[in-house]
Design a protein around this motif. Sequence first.
Motif, PDB file in Angstrom:
ATOM      1  N   ASN A   1      60.996  80.802 -10.185  1.00 44.80           N
ATOM      2  CA  ASN A   1      61.056  81.692 -11.331  1.00 44.80           C
ATOM      3  C   ASN A   1      61.814  80.998 -12.458  1.00 44.80           C
ATOM      4  O   ASN A   1      62.865  80.396 -12.238  1.00 44.80           O
ATOM      5  CB  ASN A   1      61.751  82.999 -10.940  1.00 44.80           C
ATOM      6  N   ALA A   2      61.276  81.056 -13.657  1.00 41.95           N
ATOM      7  CA  ALA A   2      61.892  80.344 -14.779  1.00 41.95           C
ATOM      8  C   ALA A   2      63.293  80.857 -15.087  1.00 41.95           C
ATOM      9  O   ALA A   2      64.120  80.141 -15.664  1.00 41.95           O
ATOM     10  CB  ALA A   2      61.005  80.459 -16.021  1.00 41.95           C
ATOM     11  N   ALA A   3      63.592  82.073 -14.700  1.00 40.72           N
ATOM     12  CA  ALA A   3      64.925  82.644 -14.934  1.00 40.72           C
ATOM     13  C   ALA A   3      65.920  82.199 -13.880  1.00 40.72           C
ATOM     14  O   ALA A   3      67.104  82.546 -13.958  1.00 40.72           O
ATOM     15  CB  ALA A   3      64.831  84.164 -14.970  1.00 40.72           C
ATOM     16  N   GLY A   4      65.465  81.454 -12.883  1.00 44.05           N
ATOM     17  CA  GLY A   4      66.337  81.007 -11.804  1.00 44.05           C
ATOM     18  C   GLY A   4      65.840  81.535 -10.473  1.00 44.05           C
ATOM     19  O   GLY A   4      64.935  82.372 -10.405  1.00 44.05           O
ATOM     20  N   GLY A   5      66.416  81.051  -9.403  1.00 41.05           N
ATOM     21  CA  GLY A   5      65.982  81.493  -8.088  1.00 41.05           C
ATOM     22  C   GLY A   5      65.609  80.325  -7.210  1.00 41.05           C
ATOM     23  O   GLY A   5      65.732  79.159  -7.584  1.00 41.05           O
ATOM     24  N   THR A   6      65.127  80.649  -6.020  1.00 41.05           N
ATOM     25  CA  THR A   6      64.801  79.638  -5.020  1.00 41.05           C
ATOM     26  C   THR A   6      63.450  78.996  -5.318  1.00 41.05           C
ATOM     27  O   THR A   6      62.478  79.679  -5.666  1.00 41.05           O
ATOM     28  CB  THR A   6      64.756  80.264  -3.615  1.00 41.05           C
ATOM     29  N   GLU A   7      63.409  77.679  -5.164  1.00 40.89           N
ATOM     30  CA  GLU A   7      62.154  76.946  -5.333  1.00 40.89           C
ATOM     31  C   GLU A   7      61.348  77.057  -4.041  1.00 40.89           C
ATOM     32  O   GLU A   7      61.873  76.841  -2.949  1.00 40.89           O
ATOM     33  CB  GLU A   7      62.460  75.484  -5.643  1.00 40.89           C
ATOM     34  N   ILE A   8      60.064  77.417  -4.172  1.00 43.22           N
ATOM     35  CA  ILE A   8      59.214  77.560  -2.993  1.00 43.22           C
ATOM     36  C   ILE A   8      58.094  76.525  -3.040  1.00 43.22           C
ATOM     37  O   ILE A   8      57.671  76.097  -4.113  1.00 43.22           O
ATOM     38  CB  ILE A   8      58.609  78.979  -2.884  1.00 43.22           C
ATOM     39  N   SER A   9      57.633  76.132  -1.866  1.00 46.79           N
ATOM     40  CA  SER A   9      56.540  75.168  -1.773  1.00 46.79           C
ATOM     41  C   SER A   9      55.207  75.895  -1.903  1.00 46.79           C
ATOM     42  O   SER A   9      55.028  76.993  -1.345  1.00 46.79           O
ATOM     43  CB  SER A   9      56.585  74.424  -0.441  1.00 46.79           C
TER      44      SER A   9
END
Length: 312
Positions: free
Chosen positions: A188-196
Motif C-alpha cells: 500500500n502506498a500509504a505504508g504497510g507490509t510488502e506482499i509477493s
Amino acid sequence: MKIKYIMMAVALTALTSCDDYEVFEREQYKNVFAFICNSENVNTKMVHLDRDETMGYVAFSVGGSKPLDRDVTVNVVEDRGLIDAYNRNNFDLNVGKYAKPLPARFYNISSLKCVLKAGSIKGEMPISIHPEGLSPDTTYFIPLRVESYDACELNPQKSFILYHVMMKNKWAKSDGSTVYTMRGKRKNAAGGTEISLPGTKIVTPLSKNSVRVMVGNETYSSSKEAFERAAMVLEIADDGAVTIKPYRDLAIQQLDGDAEFSNKFYYENDGYNTYKTFLLHYRYTIGPASYEMKEELRLQYSKDTEEEEDKL
C-alpha cells in the motif's frame, strides 16, 4: 440368340467402361486453382512494427495431375461484403468483436491481376503492409475475391480470401500469445507490509518501441474499458531504459532510483536459456486504493526461432 444378346451386353459394357474411363481421365488431369488459405478462408500475416514496410503475398495453388499447359490470368477484386458475411457468421449481433477492413493507407496492392504460369502449380500476388498506427485490439482484413479468369477451373470453396494483418515488435505479438512470467512485490502506498505477487501478464505491442500491459495484479481483459482503467504503456529506448505511462485513464507514476527494479529492459542468459526481462517500479491508483509496485517480467525466447519467423 443367347449368344447374340451376350455379345451385345459385352459390347455395351465395353462402351460404358470406355466412357467412364474417359470421364475419369478428364477429371484426373483437370486443373483447378484456388486461394491458399486456412479455415474460414482466412490467411494471417504477422508484420513487424520495426519495419516501415513488410511484403506479404496472397497465393493460388493449382491442382491436377499435370501442370498447367498455358498461362491463366486471374482477376481479383476487393469485396468488403466478405467481411460482413464473416462477422454475421461468427459474431451475429456482438458488434464489438466485428472484424474491419484494413484502411487503405496501411497497404498497397500494385496489381489485382495474377498470372498462373504454364508449367507451374502456384501463383502469387504481392501486398505491401505499412503497420505503424494499427490498433492491436482490432481484427483487420483485406477481403479479396476472384472476379474472372480466362482458363482452367476455380474451386468455389476457395474463391475468396480474408487476408488477416496482425503485428509484432521485439517484445510481443498482437495475437495475445505473448505471456511474461511476473515476480512482483506490492505494498500500500500509504505504508504497510510488502506482499509477493507471482503471476503472468499478457504483453501487447503498440508501436515499434512500446507495449501495453496491465498494472499490478489487475486481471487482463480484452475490453476497451479494462485497458482504459488499468493498463500502462512501457516505452523502451535503444539503451533499454523504460518509460512508464498510462494507457488512458490510469493514475500512474514511475519510480526511479531502485538498483534492483531499475525500469530497464534487457536480454538475460542464465546459462541454459535466454530471456527478455523487464524490471519495473511504479506507483498507481485505482479507485480509492494506491499501491507501490515492483515487478520483474520475463519471457523465454529463442533468437533463431524469431529470426526464422521474421522471414515468413
